[in-house]
Write a protein that holds these residues in place. Structure first.
Motif, PDB file in Angstrom:
ATOM      1  N   TYR A  69       0.831  -1.206   0.000  1.00 59.18           N
ATOM      2  CA  TYR A  69       0.000   0.000   0.000  1.00 59.18           C
ATOM      3  C   TYR A  69       0.864   1.253   0.000  1.00 59.18           C
ATOM      4  CZ  TYR A  69      -3.455   3.413   1.551  1.00 59.18           C
ATOM      5  OH  TYR A  69      -4.258   4.515   1.635  1.00 59.18           O
ATOM      6  N   ASN A  70       1.918   1.234   0.797  1.00 62.18           N
ATOM      7  CA  ASN A  70       2.812   2.383   0.868  1.00 62.18           C
ATOM      8  C   ASN A  70       3.509   2.619  -0.474  1.00 62.18           C
ATOM      9  OD1 ASN A  70       4.075   4.357   2.860  1.00 62.18           O
ATOM     10  ND2 ASN A  70       5.888   3.439   1.963  1.00 62.18           N
ATOM     11  N   LEU A  71       3.936   1.534  -1.132  1.00 63.69           N
ATOM     12  CA  LEU A  71       4.584   1.671  -2.437  1.00 63.69           C
ATOM     13  C   LEU A  71       3.630   2.273  -3.468  1.00 63.69           C
ATOM     14  CD1 LEU A  71       6.549  -1.713  -2.617  1.00 63.69           C
ATOM     15  CD2 LEU A  71       7.497   0.566  -2.264  1.00 63.69           C
ATOM     16  N   ILE A  72       2.361   1.882  -3.416  1.00 63.86           N
ATOM     17  CA  ILE A  72       1.365   2.443  -4.341  1.00 63.86           C
ATOM     18  C   ILE A  72       1.261   3.948  -4.127  1.00 63.86           C
ATOM     19  CG2 ILE A  72      -1.090   2.475  -4.951  1.00 63.86           C
ATOM     20  CD1 ILE A  72      -1.154  -0.518  -4.173  1.00 63.86           C
ATOM     21  N   GLN A  73       1.210   4.380  -2.857  1.00 61.57           N
ATOM     22  CA  GLN A  73       1.110   5.806  -2.573  1.00 61.57           C
ATOM     23  C   GLN A  73       2.353   6.573  -3.018  1.00 61.57           C
ATOM     24  OE1 GLN A  73      -1.917   6.613  -1.689  1.00 61.57           O
ATOM     25  NE2 GLN A  73      -2.238   4.402  -1.645  1.00 61.57           N
ATOM     26  N   LEU A  74       3.481   5.880  -3.091  1.00 61.29           N
ATOM     27  CA  LEU A  74       4.716   6.514  -3.570  1.00 61.29           C
ATOM     28  C   LEU A  74       4.810   6.502  -5.094  1.00 61.29           C
ATOM     29  CD1 LEU A  74       7.245   5.060  -0.967  1.00 61.29           C
ATOM     30  CD2 LEU A  74       6.624   7.461  -1.233  1.00 61.29           C
ATOM     31  N   ARG A  92       4.739   3.741  -6.994  1.00 60.82           N
ATOM     32  CA  ARG A  92       5.482   2.553  -7.442  1.00 60.82           C
ATOM     33  C   ARG A  92       4.557   1.340  -7.459  1.00 60.82           C
ATOM     34  NH1 ARG A  92       9.921   3.609  -3.005  1.00 60.82           N
ATOM     35  NH2 ARG A  92      10.605   1.456  -3.431  1.00 60.82           N
ATOM     36  N   ALA A  93       3.423   1.516  -8.168  1.00 63.43           N
ATOM     37  CA  ALA A  93       2.404   0.467  -8.182  1.00 63.43           C
ATOM     38  C   ALA A  93       2.908  -0.805  -8.865  1.00 63.43           C
ATOM     39  CB  ALA A  93       1.144   0.972  -8.880  1.00 63.43           C
ATOM     40  N   SER A 118       2.873  -4.430  -7.235  1.00 61.55           N
ATOM     41  CA  SER A 118       2.165  -5.572  -7.827  1.00 61.55           C
ATOM     42  C   SER A 118       3.085  -6.779  -7.968  1.00 61.55           C
ATOM     43  CB  SER A 118       1.597  -5.171  -9.200  1.00 61.55           C
ATOM     44  OG  SER A 118       0.869  -6.235  -9.758  1.00 61.55           O
ATOM     45  N   ARG A 119       4.303  -6.552  -8.446  1.00 66.14           N
ATOM     46  CA  ARG A 119       5.261  -7.664  -8.570  1.00 66.14           C
ATOM     47  C   ARG A 119       5.519  -8.298  -7.206  1.00 66.14           C
ATOM     48  NH1 ARG A 119       8.252  -4.014 -11.715  1.00 66.14           N
ATOM     49  NH2 ARG A 119       9.800  -3.851 -10.038  1.00 66.14           N
ATOM     50  N   ALA A 126      -4.000  -0.039 -10.470  1.00 67.03           N
ATOM     51  CA  ALA A 126      -3.121   1.098 -10.791  1.00 67.03           C
ATOM     52  C   ALA A 126      -2.284   0.857 -12.042  1.00 67.03           C
ATOM     53  CB  ALA A 126      -2.210   1.407  -9.607  1.00 67.03           C
ATOM     54  N   ILE A 127      -1.981  -0.418 -12.364  1.00 61.40           N
ATOM     55  CA  ILE A 127      -1.158  -0.703 -13.552  1.00 61.40           C
ATOM     56  C   ILE A 127      -2.006  -1.201 -14.721  1.00 61.40           C
ATOM     57  CG2 ILE A 127       0.874  -1.188 -12.171  1.00 61.40           C
ATOM     58  CD1 ILE A 127       0.408  -4.152 -12.585  1.00 61.40           C
TER      59      ILE A 127
END
Length: 609
Positions: free
Chosen positions: A224-229, A231-232, A236-237, A268-269
């Motif tokens: 979740y944090n990566l998505i907000q940064l 880096r979706a 996902s990977r 997101a991707i």
């Protein structure tokens, strides 16, 4: 009882206690194995007729059960029974271990005040009887409940005390839990960059210690944090690699959270079908997996996915339903995400007025949350200092000289860090103040600042006997520009007009965006005629050139204005600011009615009821 029988009973109890400690250490690492061993311990206690061993087995089974779908009220009753009997038998240490289970269940029942009272009552004895891991577990639960009560300073205090304790012993599952909660706290306040290292450390410890019961929650929060940064794809990977290994049945709520975040990453991707499949699975898990937090996050994820699927009517209906059926949760990031998604949905639906309203709410709430976070972060430094000082004091008699010198150096370093943070907070507060009084699009002041400024300016000019005028300016035919060229070009026109007004050669000039395409200009030391001449000269120059040169010379934009001087009847009126603005607005209306692209002066006296 013979001495031999007494000895056998003592050895048996010691053996059962050893087995209990082994199972207790497996609760997060191997939940299924811990469950099977606890059942065996329960059977052994029944066969031996040992009520104490039976209570320990019941404590284990209850602790495991609370991680799955459970009835919190039943857990509270059972925990109170076990805790009371253990205390009555003189086993205060294991009675204190039961406090965490009882407090967490009370929190699930929204009885957080009772949960915190129970923990605080238990802490003095816990600091004496529990080891670092169990005391850290109690402090961790205390911090999590304090956060739900919006008591962030108290939460930080509890968590950093736990970290100080746990960093002094070999890594445990509790250390991973505290690291996770500190990272989640940063996420809640939108400081995703600061959250990432804490979340990564927690997940690394989970993997190193094989803490299967914590994989879902740690992985979900990191992703979740990566998505907000932004880096979706990385998120996902990362989640797809973990998906085959996640535990579904140990804690359905944490599994549901993992799947919701997984859907967000796919969405997101652009993997919309995969995202929809994840959300469908979560919905099918049932109420046992959907606590309040998951319901709210599922709601946002579904709205966002509907928008990306092009199902705007359904997305808007979902938003309206969310507003009609609000569910309270003290989670700033949820509120921010909901406002942001609402703005996106309304923009896609063509309702830019509502989109701007949501975006504005999002902006103001972000400022408020950043201020609260800076305060909590500042206090955390002081908390770490106090906790560390306490630990040093406890060991002072053993290693007095060595620890005293170390304490002195650490105190100096912490004081330096505190001083640096004070300066940083003062700087940030200045920036927040500037953001609060500036219009984010044009960079001029906003209406809020204007309402604060005008009473002061009126009082000053009356006291000094100096003239003061106010001009309301409105871009002509602005709606046509938005409709024909788009809101992006409309925004560029507003910026150009704001920049032009700011060039007026008046000392102490203040330009503020009053609303929409309307600006207010405060002109000190100018009577109505002088102010009108100044603004009219700017009007001629502005309408003679294109505010958007890249579109060619054919685009011409004009503006109209209404000037009102500060007069005796205005400043003596109990609602002087409103009357003054009303006078300028009446003049602006007159300019518009007279054909636009002109400046009008307010009548000497305007009725202002």
């Amino acid at each position: 009882m013979t001495p031999a029988a007494s000895s056998n009973s003592t050895h048996r109890r010691a053996d059962l206690q050893t087995q209990f400690e082994r199972v207790w250490g497996l609760l997060l690492r191997e939940p299924q194995e811990a469950h099977d061993l606890a059942l065996g311990l329960e059977r052994a206690g029944r066969m031996a007729g040992d009520s104490h061993s039976l209570l320990l087995a019941e404590l284990l089974l209850l602790t495991i059960r609370t991680r799955m779908a459970h009835d919190p009220q039943a857990v509270v009753v059972e925990a109170q029974r076990i805790r009371g009997k253990l205390a009555a038998q003189g086993d205060l240490r294991n009675a204190l271990r039961c406090v965490v289970t009882e407090a967490n269940a009370l929190a699930d029942l929204e009885r957080r005040a009772d949960a915190l009272a129970l923990i605080r009552e238990s802490l003095p004895a816990a600091r004496e009887l529990l080891d670092a891991a169990d005391l850290g577990r109690l402090l961790n639960s205390c911090g999590a409940i304090e956060v739900d009560e919006a008591r962030h300073v108290e939460a930080v205090t509890a968590w950093y005390e736990a970290l100080e304790l746990l960093n002094g012993v070999p890594p445990t599952a509790v250390l991973a839990m505290v690291m996770l909660n500190v990272g989640v706290m940063y996420v809640r306040f939108g400081n995703f960059a600061a959250a990432e290292p804490h979340l990564r450390d927690a997940l690394s410890l989970v993997e190193e210690q094989s803490l299967l019961g914590m994989t879902n929650i740690c992985a979900g929060n990191l992703a979740y944090n990566l998505i907000q940064l932004g880096r979706a794809e990385e998120a996902s990977r990362f989640m797809e690699a973990l998906a085959p290994r996640v535990e579904r049945d140990y804690d359905l709520r944490e599994y549901a959270f993992f799947q919701i975040v997984r859907a967000e990453a796919k969405s997101a991707i652009g993997q919309l079908d995969g995202a929809r499949a994840c959300l469908t699975e979560v919905a099918e898990l049932g109420a046992s997996a959907l606590d309040l937090q998951n319901v709210l996050y599922l709601r946002i994820a579904d709205m966002r996915l509907l928008r990306r699927e092009g199902r705007l009517v359904e997305a808007r209906n979902a938003l309206l339903q969310a507003e009609a059926d609000p569910m309270h949760i003290d989670d700033p990031i949820y509120e921010l995400q909901l406002l942001l998604e609402a703005s996106e949905i309304m923009h896609c639906c063509g309702d830019d007025r509502s989109a701007f309203r949501y975006a504005r709410q999002h902006h103001m709430y972000s400022i408020e949350m950043d201020r609260e976070f800076q305060r909590a972060d500042f206090i955390s430094l002081h908390t770490r200092y106090e906790v560390r000082k306490t630990i040093v004091d406890r060991d002072f008699e053993v290693r007095r000289r060595e620890e005293a010198e170390r304490a002195r150096l650490e105190i100096e370093a912490l004081n330096a860090a505190l001083a640096a943070r004070v300066q940083e907070i003062e700087r940030l507060q200045g920036e927040l103040r500037e953001q609060a009084i500036r219009d984010p699009l044009t960079g001029v002041y906003n209406r809020r600042f204007l309402q604060e400024l005008l009473p002061t300016e009126i009082a000053r000019c009356v006291r000094e006997g100096r003239p003061l005028s106010l001009c309301l300016v409105d871009a002509d035919h602005f709606k046509q520009i938005n409709d024909q060229l788009g809101h992006g070009h409309g925004d560029m026109v507003l910026c150009a007009l704001a920049a032009a007004l700011s060039t007026l050669a008046v000392d102490g000039l203040v330009v503020a965006r009053f609303g929409g395409e309307e600006f207010c200009v405060v002109l000190p030391d100018c009577d109505a005629l002088a102010a009108a001449r100044l603004v009219d000269g700017l009007r001629l120059a502005f309408s003679a050139r294109s505010p958007l040169p890249q579109l060619g010379s054919e685009l011409r934009v004009s503006f109209s204005g209404g000037v009102a001087a500060l007069s005796d009847w205005i400043h003596q009126h109990p609602r002087a600011v409103e009357c003054w603005i009303a006078a300028a607005d009446e003049a602006l209306y007159s300019a518009k009615q007279s054909g636009r692209n002109r400046i009008a002066i307010a009548a000497e006296r305007l009725r202002c009821d």
